[in-house]
Design a protein around this motif. Structure first.
Motif, mmCIF file in Angstrom:
data_model
loop_
_atom_site.group_PDB
_atom_site.id
_atom_site.type_symbol
_atom_site.label_atom_id
_atom_site.label_comp_id
_atom_site.label_asym_id
_atom_site.label_seq_id
_atom_site.Cartn_x
_atom_site.Cartn_y
_atom_site.Cartn_z
ATOM 1 N N LEU A 236 0.823 -1.212 0.000
ATOM 2 C CA LEU A 236 0.000 0.000 0.000
ATOM 3 C C LEU A 236 0.855 1.258 0.000
ATOM 4 C CD1 LEU A 236 -2.701 -1.026 2.654
ATOM 5 C CD2 LEU A 236 -3.001 -0.924 0.173
ATOM 6 N N ILE A 237 2.110 1.127 0.457
ATOM 7 C CA ILE A 237 3.019 2.276 0.558
ATOM 8 C C ILE A 237 4.171 2.122 -0.428
ATOM 9 C CG2 ILE A 237 4.547 3.582 2.074
ATOM 10 C CD1 ILE A 237 3.012 2.570 4.463
ATOM 11 N N ASP A 238 4.517 3.210 -1.082
ATOM 12 C CA ASP A 238 5.765 3.269 -1.835
ATOM 13 C C ASP A 238 6.870 3.439 -0.803
ATOM 14 O OD1 ASP A 238 8.052 4.000 -3.240
ATOM 15 O OD2 ASP A 238 6.969 5.193 -4.712
ATOM 16 N N GLN A 239 7.528 2.350 -0.427
ATOM 17 C CA GLN A 239 8.484 2.391 0.680
ATOM 18 C C GLN A 239 9.714 3.230 0.366
ATOM 19 O OE1 GLN A 239 7.377 -1.862 2.849
ATOM 20 N NE2 GLN A 239 9.202 -1.740 1.590
ATOM 21 N N ASP A 240 10.121 3.283 -0.899
ATOM 22 C CA ASP A 240 11.258 4.134 -1.257
ATOM 23 C C ASP A 240 10.905 5.601 -1.023
ATOM 24 O OD1 ASP A 240 12.770 1.946 -1.990
ATOM 25 O OD2 ASP A 240 12.264 2.090 -4.123
ATOM 26 N N ALA A 241 9.684 5.969 -1.406
ATOM 27 C CA ALA A 241 9.245 7.351 -1.199
ATOM 28 C C ALA A 241 9.098 7.649 0.286
ATOM 29 C CB ALA A 241 7.926 7.595 -1.933
ATOM 30 N N LEU A 242 8.611 6.671 1.055
ATOM 31 C CA LEU A 242 8.489 6.867 2.500
ATOM 32 C C LEU A 242 9.861 7.067 3.122
ATOM 33 C CD1 LEU A 242 7.015 6.855 5.209
ATOM 34 C CD2 LEU A 242 7.147 4.346 5.185
ATOM 35 N N LEU A 243 10.822 6.244 2.738
ATOM 36 C CA LEU A 243 12.175 6.366 3.292
ATOM 37 C C LEU A 243 12.774 7.734 2.962
ATOM 38 C CD1 LEU A 243 14.414 4.986 4.857
ATOM 39 C CD2 LEU A 243 15.197 3.934 2.718
ATOM 40 N N ALA A 244 12.497 8.215 1.765
ATOM 41 C CA ALA A 244 13.003 9.534 1.383
ATOM 42 C C ALA A 244 12.415 10.623 2.271
ATOM 43 C CB ALA A 244 12.680 9.814 -0.087
ATOM 44 N N GLU A 245 11.127 10.513 2.584
ATOM 45 C CA GLU A 245 10.497 11.505 3.459
ATOM 46 C C GLU A 245 11.072 11.411 4.874
ATOM 47 O OE1 GLU A 245 8.330 13.955 2.846
ATOM 48 O OE2 GLU A 245 8.395 13.503 0.705
ATOM 49 N N LEU A 246 11.257 10.205 5.372
ATOM 50 C CA LEU A 246 11.829 10.037 6.707
ATOM 51 C C LEU A 246 13.235 10.633 6.770
ATOM 52 C CD1 LEU A 246 10.756 6.340 7.468
ATOM 53 C CD2 LEU A 246 9.622 8.437 8.219
#
Length: 314
Positions: A236-246
């Motif tokens: 459900l989550i684009d994990q690469d994009a999430l990691l970039a935000e984190l």
């Protein structure tokens, strides 16, 4: 009715003693999708790790579905099963059987995040903090904050029930046009829910339409201190994009599901200070076996009497 199952061999004796079941047989794990077609009911569970891809590529048993009348999934989700499995006359999931423990998990990580439990727990050698610290930088609260729900099935509805008791404002995005099950839940477009949420709980099924539902664009439009809780599926989550935000110092995440499972060693989410990863355990509870067995027995009874199945997928 005759049943075959994918659980441990000793389960056969337990199943054979349940109402409506006359015989039970074990399906060997080394060829778990070579399903028999000469039984009435199949009781199956998706695999983990490499077993996910193996399910998608599993060959159709000869003569499928044969005499099979019901396929009962032991999971709430219907992904990671062979596509041909759903050609059986009736297929039902165990949806709802784990709603309470998963909702409890969601509230637990929301509270742990708001109250900063990891940071304020004293370890040997730590100095006792000054009271002023918690006046100038107070702990958080759920009361009055906004809970965003993506999906509004059994799990999300139970999360909403608990959150309402904490005095949260609850908004939800759902895939259907059905009204909210409670007057204190507001239905809103997905982009509005994502942008307004202080805590965003993902509890939607994974489909081609929901894959990377929380993409780079939506993540970028979330509140900078928003907390994402994923109890649905990792995809459900684009994990690469999430990691970039984190890495930018934005967002927080509590993930009980990831893509893939398990994450490879050294993955950035595993060690990130703004992310908590648990190994897909939110469903775990002491009543799980009883609840799933009750679902199986009830659906066998319903099948025999012509009543609608619980968790019916077909």
């Amino acid at each position: 009715m005759r049943i075959a199952h994918q659980f441990a061999p000793p389960m056969s004796a337990m199943l054979a003693g349940l109402p409506g079941i006359t015989a039970a047989a074990h399906i060997p794990q080394d060829d778990r999708w070579a399903l028999p077609t000469d039984v009435d009911v199949l009781f199956v569970l998706h695999g983990e790790g490499e077993a996910h891809s193996q399910a998608n590529d599993a060959p159709r048993p000869a003569g499928w579905p044969g005499q099979v009348k019901l396929v009962q999934l032991a999971s709430a989700g219907a992904d990671n099963y062979p596509p041909w499995l759903f050609e059986a006359p009736a297929v039902a999931s165990a949806s709802g059987t784990t709603a309470i423990p998963i909702a409890e998990y969601a509230l637990a990580v929301m509270l742990a995040h708001a109250k900063q439990l990891a940071a304020v727990t004293l370890k040997p050698g730590d100095a006792w903090p000054e009271r002023q610290q918690f006046i100038s930088s107070p702990l958080g609260t759920l009361h009055g904050r906004t809970l965003g729900l993506v999906g509004l099935g059994n799990i999300a509805s139970q999360v909403a029930h608990y959150a309402h008791a904490f005095g949260m404002t609850i908004i939800a995005a759902r895939g259907s046009n059905a009204p909210a099950p409670q007057p204190w839940i507001s239905i809103a477009p997905l982009d509005d829910v994502v942008a307004r949420a202080d805590h965003l709980v993902l509890a939607a099924p994974i489909t081609p339409a929901t894959h990377h539902l929380l993409n780079a664009d939506r993540l970028a439009r979330m509140r900078s201190d928003a907390h994402i809780v994923n109890v649905g599926r990792g995809g459900l989550i684009d994990q690469d994009a999430l990691l970039a935000e984190l890495n930018r110092g934005r967002l927080w995440a509590s993930l009980d599901v990831t893509d893939p499972e398990p994450l490879p060693p050294g993955h950035g989410l595993l060690s990130h200070a703004r992310c908590r990863v648990t190994p897909h355990v939110s469903w775990s509870n002491p009543d799980i076996n009883r609840r799933i067995m009750e679902r199986l027995v009830d659906n066998i009874r319903r099948l025999a009497s012509g009543e609608p199945l619980l968790g019916a997928l077909i």
